[in-house]
Design a protein around this motif. Structure first.
Motif, PDB file in Angstrom:
ATOM      1  N   VAL A  95       0.759  -1.319  -0.394  1.00  0.00           N
ATOM      2  CA  VAL A  95      -0.111  -0.002  -0.315  1.00  0.00           C
ATOM      3  C   VAL A  95       0.958   1.297   0.082  1.00  0.00           C
ATOM      4  N   ALA A  96       1.926   1.216   0.884  1.00  0.00           N
ATOM      5  CA  ALA A  96       2.900   2.615   0.859  1.00  0.00           C
ATOM      6  C   ALA A  96       3.394   2.334  -0.466  1.00  0.00           C
ATOM      7  N   THR A 105       5.863   3.355   4.982  1.00  0.00           N
ATOM      8  CA  THR A 105       5.537   2.558   5.874  1.00  0.00           C
ATOM      9  C   THR A 105       4.191   2.688   7.350  1.00  0.00           C
ATOM     10  N   PRO A 106       5.447   3.606   8.204  1.00  0.00           N
ATOM     11  CA  PRO A 106       4.859   4.357   9.067  1.00  0.00           C
ATOM     12  C   PRO A 106       3.471   5.359   8.682  1.00  0.00           C
ATOM     13  N   GLU A 127      -8.388   3.338  -1.576  1.00  0.00           N
ATOM     14  CA  GLU A 127      -9.365   5.159  -1.973  1.00  0.00           C
ATOM     15  C   GLU A 127      -9.611   5.585  -0.534  1.00  0.00           C
ATOM     16  N   ALA A 128      -9.834   4.641   0.549  1.00  0.00           N
ATOM     17  CA  ALA A 128      -9.700   5.607   2.143  1.00  0.00           C
ATOM     18  C   ALA A 128      -8.385   6.081   2.106  1.00  0.00           C
ATOM     19  N   LEU A 129      -7.740   5.774   2.168  1.00  0.00           N
ATOM     20  CA  LEU A 129      -6.572   5.964   2.471  1.00  0.00           C
ATOM     21  C   LEU A 129      -6.004   7.159   1.822  1.00  0.00           C
ATOM     22  N   LYS A 130      -6.383   6.751   0.276  1.00  0.00           N
ATOM     23  CA  LYS A 130      -5.673   7.905  -0.882  1.00  0.00           C
ATOM     24  C   LYS A 130      -6.263   9.127  -0.321  1.00  0.00           C
ATOM     25  N   ALA A 131      -7.775   8.713  -0.253  1.00  0.00           N
ATOM     26  CA  ALA A 131      -8.252  10.379   0.766  1.00  0.00           C
ATOM     27  C   ALA A 131      -7.991  10.863   1.570  1.00  0.00           C
ATOM     28  N   ILE A 132      -7.243  10.335   2.705  1.00  0.00           N
ATOM     29  CA  ILE A 132      -6.823  10.881   3.945  1.00  0.00           C
ATOM     30  C   ILE A 132      -5.357  11.374   3.329  1.00  0.00           C
TER      31      ILE A 132
END
Length: 235
Positions: free
Chosen positions: A17-18, A25-26, A57-62
């Motif tokens: 994902v990173a 990664t952190p 997609e949620a992480l991208k929005a954040i």
């Protein structure tokens, strides 16, 4: 409890994902904690998060939001709840038409193999971290010993240097006192020589004075008695 994973859906590790989002990664873990803090649900293997496309997609929005992260996380949590509710209703409606023969055992096996590999990688990482910690402790211990040796060496060198300085100062003091004593002796000798010269000069002056007095007395006498006068000059 999440139940929205699709049979053929790909799962991703934190590292993957990173790389996908081009963040550290952190940072992925940090965003995941923010989402969970606000009620978001992840698939998990123990304490490890397993990500699917909706999670990415949620992480991208954040990552891309300009709003406070918690506000964006709350919106994403609401979206997830709506999606899960919709999937649940669809699953209930289709329950009567579910055919167990359509279940893909191969996908489940693949998913379990993936989890097994991730667990093995995690164990390997733990072993590596343990070894690294042991090596770090050894290095720290060695550095402490080296520091002690260096400190002791510096202390000994300083002590030797101070001893040499004290010795040189003592030698310089003795040399100075010796030179001073010699100068005093020379001064005393010179003083005696000067006094002796003065005494001799005074004797010479007294002798000259006596001679002049005698000469003056003889000159005052009648000319016929100048025999003594001539005798004064050795003639």
């Amino acid at each position: 409890m999440r139940h929205d994973i699709k049979p053929n859906e790909q799962a991703f590790t934190t590292k993957e994902v990173a790389e996908e989002l081009n963040i550290a990664t952190p940072t992925v873990r940090k965003y995941g904690q923010i989402l969970e803090r606000n009620g978001y649900e992840f698939f998990k293997d123990g304490v490890r998060r397993i990500f699917v496309h909706t999670d990415i997609e949620a992480l991208k929005a954040i990552r891309d939001t300009e709003r406070p992260l918690d506000e964006t996380a709350l919106d994403l949590v609401l979206d997830q709840k709506e999606r899960l509710k919709s999937n649940e209703e669809t699953s209930v409606a289709a329950a009567d038409t579910y055919d167990p023969s359509l279940y893909d055992a191969g996908q489940l096996k693949e998913f379990l193999m993936f989890l097994s590999k991730e667990l093995a990688a995690s164990r390997e990482m733990n072993v590596q971290l343990t070894n690294d910690m042991a090596e770090l402790k050894t290095t720290v211990s060695r550095l402490r010993q080296d520091h002690h040796v260096i400190s002791a060496g510096v202390g000994n060198s300083t002590q030797k240097m101070n001893t040499k300085i004290d010795k040189l100062m003592e030698q310089q003091k003795n040399h100075y006192e010796e030179m001073l004593q010699k100068e005093k002796e020379k001064s005393e000798l010179l003083k005696n020589e000067v006094m002796q010269m003065r005494e001799e000069q005074q004797k010479e002056w007294r002798s000259q004075t006596e001679f002049n007095e005698r000469l003056e007395e003889e000159v005052k006498k009648p000319r016929g008695s100048w025999g003594k006068l001539l005798a004064l000059f050795g003639k």
